[in-house]
Design a protein around this motif. Structure first.
Motif, PDB file in Angstrom:
ATOM      1  N   LEU A   4      39.462  41.077  54.451  1.00 33.31           N
ATOM      2  CA  LEU A   4      38.047  41.360  54.225  1.00 33.31           C
ATOM      3  C   LEU A   4      37.882  42.415  53.136  1.00 33.31           C
ATOM      4  O   LEU A   4      38.777  43.240  52.925  1.00 33.31           O
ATOM      5  N   PRO A   5      36.754  42.425  52.435  1.00 32.63           N
ATOM      6  CA  PRO A   5      35.590  41.561  52.601  1.00 32.63           C
ATOM      7  C   PRO A   5      35.802  40.164  52.035  1.00 32.63           C
ATOM      8  O   PRO A   5      36.693  39.947  51.212  1.00 32.63           O
ATOM      9  N   ILE A   6      34.969  39.228  52.483  1.00 28.67           N
ATOM     10  CA  ILE A   6      35.043  37.851  51.999  1.00 28.67           C
ATOM     11  C   ILE A   6      34.420  37.788  50.612  1.00 28.67           C
ATOM     12  O   ILE A   6      33.226  38.025  50.446  1.00 28.67           O
ATOM     13  N   GLU A   7      35.231  37.484  49.612  1.00 25.42           N
ATOM     14  CA  GLU A   7      34.764  37.424  48.231  1.00 25.42           C
ATOM     15  C   GLU A   7      35.348  36.222  47.525  1.00 25.42           C
ATOM     16  O   GLU A   7      36.483  35.806  47.810  1.00 25.42           O
ATOM     17  N   VAL A   8      34.587  35.674  46.596  1.00 23.21           N
ATOM     18  CA  VAL A   8      35.015  34.495  45.859  1.00 23.21           C
ATOM     19  C   VAL A   8      36.279  34.790  45.050  1.00 23.21           C
ATOM     20  O   VAL A   8      37.189  33.958  44.971  1.00 23.21           O
ATOM     21  N   ILE A   9      36.361  35.973  44.473  1.00 24.07           N
ATOM     22  CA  ILE A   9      37.506  36.314  43.636  1.00 24.07           C
ATOM     23  C   ILE A   9      38.800  36.306  44.451  1.00 24.07           C
ATOM     24  O   ILE A   9      39.862  35.935  43.948  1.00 24.07           O
ATOM     25  N   LYS A  10      38.716  36.704  45.729  1.00 22.17           N
ATOM     26  CA  LYS A  10      39.901  36.672  46.588  1.00 22.17           C
ATOM     27  C   LYS A  10      40.304  35.231  46.886  1.00 22.17           C
ATOM     28  O   LYS A  10      41.497  34.918  46.951  1.00 22.17           O
ATOM     29  N   SER A  11      39.317  34.367  47.088  1.00 22.45           N
ATOM     30  CA  SER A  11      39.608  32.947  47.293  1.00 22.45           C
ATOM     31  C   SER A  11      40.279  32.351  46.063  1.00 22.45           C
ATOM     32  O   SER A  11      41.216  31.554  46.174  1.00 22.45           O
ATOM     33  N   ALA A  12      39.810  32.762  44.881  1.00 23.76           N
ATOM     34  CA  ALA A  12      40.398  32.284  43.628  1.00 23.76           C
ATOM     35  C   ALA A  12      41.847  32.727  43.506  1.00 23.76           C
ATOM     36  O   ALA A  12      42.726  31.955  43.090  1.00 23.76           O
ATOM     37  N   GLN A  13      42.120  33.962  43.886  1.00 20.55           N
ATOM     38  CA  GLN A  13      43.492  34.477  43.833  1.00 20.55           C
ATOM     39  C   GLN A  13      44.407  33.707  44.765  1.00 20.55           C
ATOM     40  O   GLN A  13      45.556  33.402  44.412  1.00 20.55           O
ATOM     41  N   ARG A  14      43.890  33.377  45.956  1.00 18.52           N
ATOM     42  CA  ARG A  14      44.711  32.610  46.907  1.00 18.52           C
ATOM     43  C   ARG A  14      45.010  31.214  46.365  1.00 18.52           C
ATOM     44  O   ARG A  14      46.130  30.702  46.529  1.00 18.52           O
ATOM     45  N   LEU A  15      44.029  30.588  45.733  1.00 21.79           N
ATOM     46  CA  LEU A  15      44.260  29.262  45.161  1.00 21.79           C
ATOM     47  C   LEU A  15      45.372  29.305  44.122  1.00 21.79           C
ATOM     48  O   LEU A  15      46.242  28.422  44.082  1.00 21.79           O
TER      49      LEU A  15
END
Length: 219
Positions: A140-151
């Protein structure tokens, strides 16, 4: 004419057939709740296609109101509960699956094959949901940039399998619940199968577009 005694009524209520009916009801109810969650979850995630700022705001709002923190464990417990009930009908052994496939070929019934798809996708969802929720909620926090990094770290391959399995399982589940409890007559099944498949296609396109959008944000 003999009357049913209270003891007989209790025994009837505890009959194997009655127990199966109760379990079927809880399986359908838990499945319907999860289907509603999946539909809203994909819509929220799909908001990134319009603007990543909207998705970030949704994540922020769910965190500050503790909706995300409460919903995450509740959804996981509901998945376990749903799978536990459904597992009593699932062919886990290779021999059982082969027998079921042979019977499906003999019956040549679309609804029977849809159930096999549900069985296969259920295993993927059970394992994948824990990885997905754990990864998000421990970062957390839930952020788009973190999702992008995971991808970009390789999670894109996970979602390539997890997304269609979730959509297939949800759509087929909604259809089978409607058939089981008489919401769809036999004459209307073909039409509503088409409607549900179209809906699943829309959700798949939305989820795919969201993944592509997030991927390019990480570049």
């Amino acid at each position: 004419m003999s009357q049913i005694t209270p003891l007989t009524e209790v025994q009837a209520a505890r009959s194997p057939r009655d127990l199966r009916s109760r379990l079927d009801f809880w399986q359908a109810l838990s499945g319907a709740c999860l289907a509603i969650f999946v539909c809203f979850h994909l819509i929220f995630e799909g908001s990134v296609v319009i603007s990543p700022a909207i998705t970030d705001w949704i994540g922020w709002a769910m965190e500050v109101t503790y909706v995300a923190q409460i919903a995450a464990p509740v959804v996981l417990l509901l998945i376990i509960f749903h799978f536990w009930i459904a597992a009593r009908k699932m062919p886990f052994l290779a021999g059982e699956m082969q027998i079921f496939i042979n019977h499906s070929k003999a019956l040549n019934d679309v609804d029977t094959w849809l159930w096999i798809v549900q069985v296969l996708t259920a295993v993927v969802i059970l394992a994948g949901a824990f990885f997905h929720v754990y990864t998000v909620m421990t970062d957390l926090p839930i952020e788009v940039i973190k999702s992008a990094q995971r991808l970009h770290m390789g999670w894109w391959l996970f979602y390539v399998f997890f997304l269609p399995c979730t959509i297939l399982h949800t759509g087929i589940g909604i259809y089978r619940i409607a058939v089981k409890y008489g919401f769809l007559s036999k004459e209307k099944r073909y039409f509503w199968r088409g409607v549900i498949w179209s809906g699943m296609g829309c959700y798949l396109v939305l989820g795919t577009c969201a993944l592509i959008r997030v991927w390019f944000i990480g570049n």
